[in-house]
Design a protein around this motif. Sequence first.
Motif, PDB file in Angstrom:
ATOM      1  N   GLY A 156      -6.928   5.725  -5.401  1.00 27.05           N
ATOM      2  CA  GLY A 156      -5.967   4.656  -5.133  1.00 27.05           C
ATOM      3  C   GLY A 156      -6.184   3.980  -3.794  1.00 27.05           C
ATOM      4  O   GLY A 156      -6.106   2.753  -3.682  1.00 27.05           O
ATOM      5  N   SER A 157      -6.451   4.768  -2.749  1.00 25.79           N
ATOM      6  CA  SER A 157      -6.637   4.180  -1.419  1.00 25.79           C
ATOM      7  C   SER A 157      -7.882   3.291  -1.382  1.00 25.79           C
ATOM      8  O   SER A 157      -7.863   2.206  -0.796  1.00 25.79           O
ATOM      9  CB  SER A 157      -6.735   5.279  -0.363  1.00 25.79           C
ATOM     10  N   MET A 158      -8.971   3.738  -2.019  1.00 28.87           N
ATOM     11  CA  MET A 158     -10.176   2.919  -2.053  1.00 28.87           C
ATOM     12  C   MET A 158      -9.979   1.663  -2.889  1.00 28.87           C
ATOM     13  O   MET A 158     -10.453   0.577  -2.542  1.00 28.87           O
ATOM     14  CB  MET A 158     -11.341   3.741  -2.609  1.00 28.87           C
TER      15      MET A 158
ATOM     16  N   MET B 289      -7.091   0.080  -3.419  1.00 26.21           N
ATOM     17  CA  MET B 289      -6.226  -0.833  -2.674  1.00 26.21           C
ATOM     18  C   MET B 289      -7.007  -1.553  -1.583  1.00 26.21           C
ATOM     19  O   MET B 289      -6.868  -2.759  -1.392  1.00 26.21           O
ATOM     20  CB  MET B 289      -5.064  -0.059  -2.050  1.00 26.21           C
ATOM     21  N   ALA B 290      -7.836  -0.797  -0.848  1.00 26.40           N
ATOM     22  CA  ALA B 290      -8.607  -1.402   0.232  1.00 26.40           C
ATOM     23  C   ALA B 290      -9.590  -2.435  -0.306  1.00 26.40           C
ATOM     24  O   ALA B 290      -9.715  -3.538   0.239  1.00 26.40           O
ATOM     25  CB  ALA B 290      -9.352  -0.323   1.016  1.00 26.40           C
ATOM     26  N   ALA B 291     -10.279  -2.086  -1.386  1.00 31.02           N
ATOM     27  CA  ALA B 291     -11.245  -3.024  -1.959  1.00 31.02           C
ATOM     28  C   ALA B 291     -10.552  -4.267  -2.500  1.00 31.02           C
ATOM     29  O   ALA B 291     -11.030  -5.408  -2.326  1.00 31.02           O
ATOM     30  CB  ALA B 291     -12.032  -2.341  -3.072  1.00 31.02           C
ATOM     31  N   GLY B 292      -9.414  -4.064  -3.156  1.00 29.01           N
ATOM     32  CA  GLY B 292      -8.680  -5.202  -3.699  1.00 29.01           C
ATOM     33  C   GLY B 292      -8.193  -6.144  -2.612  1.00 29.01           C
ATOM     34  O   GLY B 292      -8.290  -7.373  -2.739  1.00 29.01           O
ATOM     35  N   GLU B 293      -7.647  -5.595  -1.533  1.00 31.82           N
ATOM     36  CA  GLU B 293      -7.182  -6.428  -0.428  1.00 31.82           C
ATOM     37  C   GLU B 293      -8.348  -7.150   0.245  1.00 31.82           C
ATOM     38  O   GLU B 293      -8.235  -8.318   0.616  1.00 31.82           O
ATOM     39  CB  GLU B 293      -6.455  -5.559   0.607  1.00 31.82           C
ATOM     40  N   TYR B 294      -9.481  -6.448   0.399  1.00 34.09           N
ATOM     41  CA  TYR B 294     -10.635  -7.080   1.036  1.00 34.09           C
ATOM     42  C   TYR B 294     -11.116  -8.279   0.230  1.00 34.09           C
ATOM     43  O   TYR B 294     -11.363  -9.361   0.775  1.00 34.09           O
ATOM     44  CB  TYR B 294     -11.770  -6.074   1.199  1.00 34.09           C
ATOM     45  N   VAL B 295     -11.240  -8.109  -1.086  1.00 30.63           N
ATOM     46  CA  VAL B 295     -11.698  -9.209  -1.941  1.00 30.63           C
ATOM     47  C   VAL B 295     -10.698 -10.361  -1.932  1.00 30.63           C
ATOM     48  O   VAL B 295     -11.073 -11.532  -1.790  1.00 30.63           O
ATOM     49  CB  VAL B 295     -11.922  -8.697  -3.380  1.00 30.63           C
TER      50      VAL B 295
ATOM     51  N   TRP C 132     -10.787  -7.461   6.814  1.00 33.71           N
ATOM     52  CA  TRP C 132     -10.936  -6.075   7.257  1.00 33.71           C
ATOM     53  C   TRP C 132      -9.600  -5.501   7.705  1.00 33.71           C
ATOM     54  O   TRP C 132      -9.305  -4.326   7.451  1.00 33.71           O
ATOM     55  CB  TRP C 132     -11.966  -5.986   8.376  1.00 33.71           C
ATOM     56  N   HIS C 133      -8.803  -6.314   8.378  1.00 35.43           N
ATOM     57  CA  HIS C 133      -7.479  -5.853   8.787  1.00 35.43           C
ATOM     58  C   HIS C 133      -6.622  -5.532   7.568  1.00 35.43           C
ATOM     59  O   HIS C 133      -5.939  -4.500   7.527  1.00 35.43           O
ATOM     60  CB  HIS C 133      -6.787  -6.923   9.641  1.00 35.43           C
ATOM     61  N   ALA C 134      -6.641  -6.428   6.586  1.00 32.89           N
ATOM     62  CA  ALA C 134      -5.833  -6.216   5.381  1.00 32.89           C
ATOM     63  C   ALA C 134      -6.296  -4.985   4.619  1.00 32.89           C
ATOM     64  O   ALA C 134      -5.483  -4.190   4.136  1.00 32.89           O
ATOM     65  CB  ALA C 134      -5.902  -7.454   4.486  1.00 32.89           C
ATOM     66  N   ALA C 135      -7.625  -4.809   4.498  1.00 36.23           N
ATOM     67  CA  ALA C 135      -8.156  -3.650   3.785  1.00 36.23           C
ATOM     68  C   ALA C 135      -7.790  -2.359   4.502  1.00 36.23           C
ATOM     69  O   ALA C 135      -7.379  -1.367   3.869  1.00 36.23           O
ATOM     70  CB  ALA C 135      -9.674  -3.776   3.652  1.00 36.23           C
ATOM     71  N   GLY C 136      -7.951  -2.337   5.823  1.00 33.87           N
ATOM     72  CA  GLY C 136      -7.611  -1.138   6.587  1.00 33.87           C
ATOM     73  C   GLY C 136      -6.139  -0.795   6.503  1.00 33.87           C
ATOM     74  O   GLY C 136      -5.766   0.378   6.347  1.00 33.87           O
ATOM     75  N   ALA C 137      -5.285  -1.823   6.597  1.00 31.99           N
ATOM     76  CA  ALA C 137      -3.846  -1.583   6.511  1.00 31.99           C
ATOM     77  C   ALA C 137      -3.469  -1.028   5.146  1.00 31.99           C
ATOM     78  O   ALA C 137      -2.661  -0.095   5.041  1.00 31.99           O
ATOM     79  CB  ALA C 137      -3.089  -2.882   6.780  1.00 31.99           C
ATOM     80  N   SER C 138      -4.063  -1.559   4.092  1.00 30.29           N
ATOM     81  CA  SER C 138      -3.761  -1.083   2.748  1.00 30.29           C
ATOM     82  C   SER C 138      -4.247   0.352   2.543  1.00 30.29           C
ATOM     83  O   SER C 138      -3.559   1.184   1.944  1.00 30.29           O
ATOM     84  CB  SER C 138      -4.400  -2.001   1.697  1.00 30.29           C
TER      85      SER C 138
ATOM     86  N   GLY D 109       0.809  -1.211   0.000  1.00 30.65           N
ATOM     87  CA  GLY D 109       0.000   0.000   0.000  1.00 30.65           C
ATOM     88  C   GLY D 109       0.843   1.261   0.000  1.00 30.65           C
ATOM     89  O   GLY D 109       0.570   2.199  -0.759  1.00 30.65           O
ATOM     90  N   ALA D 110       1.893   1.303   0.828  1.00 32.36           N
ATOM     91  CA  ALA D 110       2.739   2.494   0.891  1.00 32.36           C
ATOM     92  C   ALA D 110       3.482   2.710  -0.418  1.00 32.36           C
ATOM     93  O   ALA D 110       3.548   3.831  -0.940  1.00 32.36           O
ATOM     94  CB  ALA D 110       3.725   2.372   2.051  1.00 32.36           C
ATOM     95  N   ASN D 111       4.064   1.642  -0.941  1.00 36.63           N
ATOM     96  CA  ASN D 111       4.786   1.767  -2.212  1.00 36.63           C
ATOM     97  C   ASN D 111       3.870   2.239  -3.327  1.00 36.63           C
ATOM     98  O   ASN D 111       4.227   3.113  -4.127  1.00 36.63           O
ATOM     99  CB  ASN D 111       5.403   0.414  -2.599  1.00 36.63           C
ATOM    100  N   ASP D 112       2.695   1.637  -3.386  1.00 37.55           N
ATOM    101  CA  ASP D 112       1.754   2.014  -4.439  1.00 37.55           C
ATOM    102  C   ASP D 112       1.309   3.463  -4.270  1.00 37.55           C
ATOM    103  O   ASP D 112       1.167   4.206  -5.243  1.00 37.55           O
ATOM    104  CB  ASP D 112       0.551   1.078  -4.421  1.00 37.55           C
ATOM    105  N   GLY D 113       1.071   3.852  -3.019  1.00 35.94           N
ATOM    106  CA  GLY D 113       0.667   5.231  -2.763  1.00 35.94           C
ATOM    107  C   GLY D 113       1.736   6.225  -3.173  1.00 35.94           C
ATOM    108  O   GLY D 113       1.448   7.255  -3.804  1.00 35.94           O
ATOM    109  N   ILE D 114       2.989   5.934  -2.836  1.00 35.73           N
ATOM    110  CA  ILE D 114       4.082   6.838  -3.190  1.00 35.73           C
ATOM    111  C   ILE D 114       4.278   6.897  -4.708  1.00 35.73           C
ATOM    112  O   ILE D 114       4.297   7.968  -5.318  1.00 35.73           O
ATOM    113  CB  ILE D 114       5.393   6.396  -2.505  1.00 35.73           C
ATOM    114  N   VAL D 115       4.415   5.718  -5.315  1.00 39.13           N
ATOM    115  CA  VAL D 115       4.780   5.669  -6.734  1.00 39.13           C
ATOM    116  C   VAL D 115       3.655   6.162  -7.637  1.00 39.13           C
ATOM    117  O   VAL D 115       3.873   6.979  -8.540  1.00 39.13           O
ATOM    118  CB  VAL D 115       5.193   4.233  -7.133  1.00 39.13           C
TER     119      VAL D 115
END
Length: 238
Positions: A65-67, A69-75, A152-158, A29-35
């Motif tokens: 991007g944040s939404m 990433m969160a949706a992708g991790e949740y699924v 939910w943990h993975a989505a929130g972290a992402s 998530g951090a790398n994707d957010g930065i890049v």
Amino acid sequence: MTAQTPEHGEAHGGGLGSRLNWLRAAVLGANDGIVSTAGLVVGVAGATDDRGTLLTAGLAGLLAGSMSMAAGEYVSVSTQRDSEEAALAQEKRELATEPQAELIELTEMLEGKGLRPQLAREVAEQLTEHDALRAHAEVELGIDPDDLTNPWHAAGASFLAFTAGALLPLLAIVLPPAAYRLWITVGAVLCALALCGWSSARLGAAPVGRAVLRNVGGGALAMAVTYAAGSALGAVGV
């Protein structure tokens, strides 16, 4: 005299898998957010130096991007958890209907791990008597029934990691004077990617140099490509 357990740098047990799962989501998530945000705002900066336009583009990229990433991790993690629960349910049915066959199977798996046949049988019987489902889940499936993946943990972290990463290039591109914002953004992004690569390698006990080079090289390439595209579009008045 009491013997003391020697200290080692490596981690053991189920905590490592949990830590690596969180680490994977946070680093990704951090790398994707930065890049992605850096590529977006640097690309727009190649076409215009208007602060309002850069801010709008950066905020749109951050939110989208944040939404995403969160949706992708949740699924993704929900699918993994469904698979784990289905495997545990199947194992529970087999233990109820074919306990002897399951005991033999557990014995054979323990033999495959290096135990002698007689010892493997004794261990299998003791594990089955203590908690048959847990024994099969851990030995056969590699699953801890009390520590299933949490979507939910993975989505929130992402979400949080992407947002934190995206804020850096966004602020770097809109706060400095127009003459310096591009170079400040590039420098800040490359430093952040180097730090992110170093941290992920240290926490995951992986080679540091390789992780840093991957992060920095990928980010530099992304910004170069988007800036070139933005400059080309700006030059033709698009």
